[in-house]
Design an enzyme around this catalytic site. Structure first.
Site: not given
Ligand code: FAD
Length: 464
Positions: A16, A48, A183, A206, A342, A437
């Protein structure tokens, strides 16, 4: 002179945060971003992407087994974990560099340090004295694994550490039965590890459709995963080279490694949110409106930290919508319906829309169409596993409200089905679509007969 150092400051350079920073910068905003670990965030560094690469690696074993009936001989098969994990890490490093360059190219001011909020417009970076100011602050700090509060919890690893294992364990016990558990259970099993899944509920996954839950549980058991439901953990203790997990029932399980896959909590503690009066939900998630605005006007939040739907494409869409709203004068809410999902287990799940159970709560009458069949490939390979395809239809409007698949390529098929469901496709329109098919996906457009629940057996409780 500008009133603030930045127009936008983003905390967290994950899915994000990176998207929001880059887009806002492209709209001409002066953008800063802080990342305390590695640019790319969970998805790229320990979610992911590396997970899917491990999934690919783990599937070769069954592919080689299937290949024999097609005339291939695969003697002397060996698997080397250090090779796989080294190559996965190399790809993660490459992507980490790509994401960092995306920010640099977009002109985003990037700081590799922890950020703390000091006011509605103020951010403090751990590696410098001066407090920075920004007109708008975006919190995109993601989530972290929840470690259950049990005796011996210090012995647990989470999914994070799975990407750092130097050696493959001979056995693993995984606590929890959500998608991450399924997984990793499939990855480890596919690589020859003895896997036990321990879950206190009565079925895996769930909130997924019950047919998917039952179907995957059966298939995983057939592939040798020891799935134990109603298993409540009492404690974990060190035993020899591994650990012993004690259950409240008095049973116990020995394993070389024990992993907690017991959910993820929003990363909202320790950087000043409550002090600013930001409203948080029951599990610490940041409460936001449809435009991702928090209860403080200058503060927005996107992605896992808001715990709307914890998936990468959702975080990216929320970030895009936030930038459109704040920096392009185009208020854009995010539609959280019909999100395809998935589970990259073996076999795989792809699902979009409502489960049968949810649809029955929401609609007066629901029609179910399902097929349970052996794919063409299995007629030669001899693999017993069947594919499940299921459509959930609102009877009154004929709209397809759920599509669920268990089997090879389920995720790929469901991504396409999601387009149709989002557009309000009817069952009649599925039927009018020409089949491709021979394919697995063609079953979705040839599901002719409504599924009837078996009649209750006379004299049974159900008939009473
Ligand atoms: C094992 C695993 C498998 C997954 N598989 C999938 C999948 O197959 N498909 C899918 O769609 N989603 C999957 N996900 C979920 C997906 O990774 C997350 O939904 C996605 O990364 C969320 O993005 P985000 O930007 O919200 O947070 P994140 O990608 O987690 O980024 C947040 C960042 O903020 C940083 N941060 C936190 N606090 C601070 C701070 N105070 N100062 C500076 N930096 C900070 C962290 O270090 C991190 O890098 C998986 C998650 C896991 C754990």
């Amino acid at each position: 002179m500008a009133q603030y150092d930045y127009d936008l400051f983003v905390i967290g350079a994950g899915s994000g945060g990176v998207r929001a920073a880059r887009l806002a910068s492209e709209f001409g905003a002066r953008v800063g971003i802080a990342e305390e670990y590695r640019v790319g965030g969970t998805c790229v560094i320990r979610g992911c992407v590396p997970k899917k690469l491990l999934v690919y690696g783990s599937r070769y074993g069954s592919d080689f087994a299937d290949a024999k009936a097609f005339g291939w001989s695969c003697e002397d098969l060996r698997f080397d974990w250090p090779t796989l994990i080294r190559n996965v890490r190399r790809e993660v490093d490459r992507l980490n560099g790509v994401y960092a360059r995306i920010l640099d190219t977009a002109g985003v001011d990037k700081s590799l340090t922890r950020a703390t909020l000091e006011g509605p417009h103020e951010v403090k970076l751990a590696d410098r004295e001066k407090t920075l100011s920004a007109k708008t602050i975006l919190v995109a700090t993601g989530g972290r694994p929840v470690i259950p509060d049990i005796r011996g919890k210090e012995h647990l690893i989470s999914s994070n550490e799975c990407f750092e294992l130097e050696q493959l364990p001979s056995s693993i016990a995984i606590i929890g039965a959500g998608y991450i558990s399924m997984e990793f259970a499939s990855i480890f099993r596919g690589l020859g590890v003895a896997v036990t899944v321990l879950y206190r509920g009565d079925q895996i996954l769930r909130d997924f459709d019950m047919d998917l839950r039952d179907g995957l549980a059966d298939a995983m058991r057939n592939r040798g995963v020891d799935l134990r439901m109603n298993a409540d953990i009492a404690s974990i203790e060190k035993e020899g080279e591994g650990y012993r997990v004690h259950l409240k029932s008095g049973d116990s399980v020995a394993a070389q490694l024990v992993m907690a896959a017991t959910g993820r909590a929003p990363n909202t503690s320790g950087f000043g949110l409550p002090q600013l009066g930001v409203e948080l939900g029951w599990n610490g998630r940041i409460a936001v409106d449809e435009f991702s605005k928090t209860s403080v006007d200058s503060l927005y939040a996107v992605g896992d930290v808001t715990d709307r739907v914890q998936l990468t494409p959702v975080a990216i869409q929320e970030a895009t919508a936030f930038v459109e709203t704040v920096f392009n004068d185009k208020p854009t809410p995010v539609d959280h319906t019909f999100i395809p999902t998935a589970v990259f287990s073996q076999p795989e799940i792809g699902t979009v829309g409502l489960s049968e159970e949810k649809a029955r709560e929401m609609y007066r009458s629901v029609d179910i169409y399902k097929a349970h069949f052996r794919p063409l490939k299995a007629t030669v390979s001899g693999r017993e596993e069947k594919i499940l395809m299921k459509l959930v239809v609102d009877m009154e409007s004929d709209t397809v409200v759920g599509c669920h698949i268990l089997g090879d390529d389920a995720a790929e098929i469901v991504q396409m089905a999601a387009i149709a469901l989002r557009l309000g496709v009817t069952k009649a329109q599925f039927d009018a679509t020409m089949a491709l098919h021979p394919s697995v996906a063609e079953e979705l457009v040839t599901l002719r007969h409504k599924w009837e629940a078996p009649a209750p057996v006379a004299g049974s409780d159900a008939a009473a």
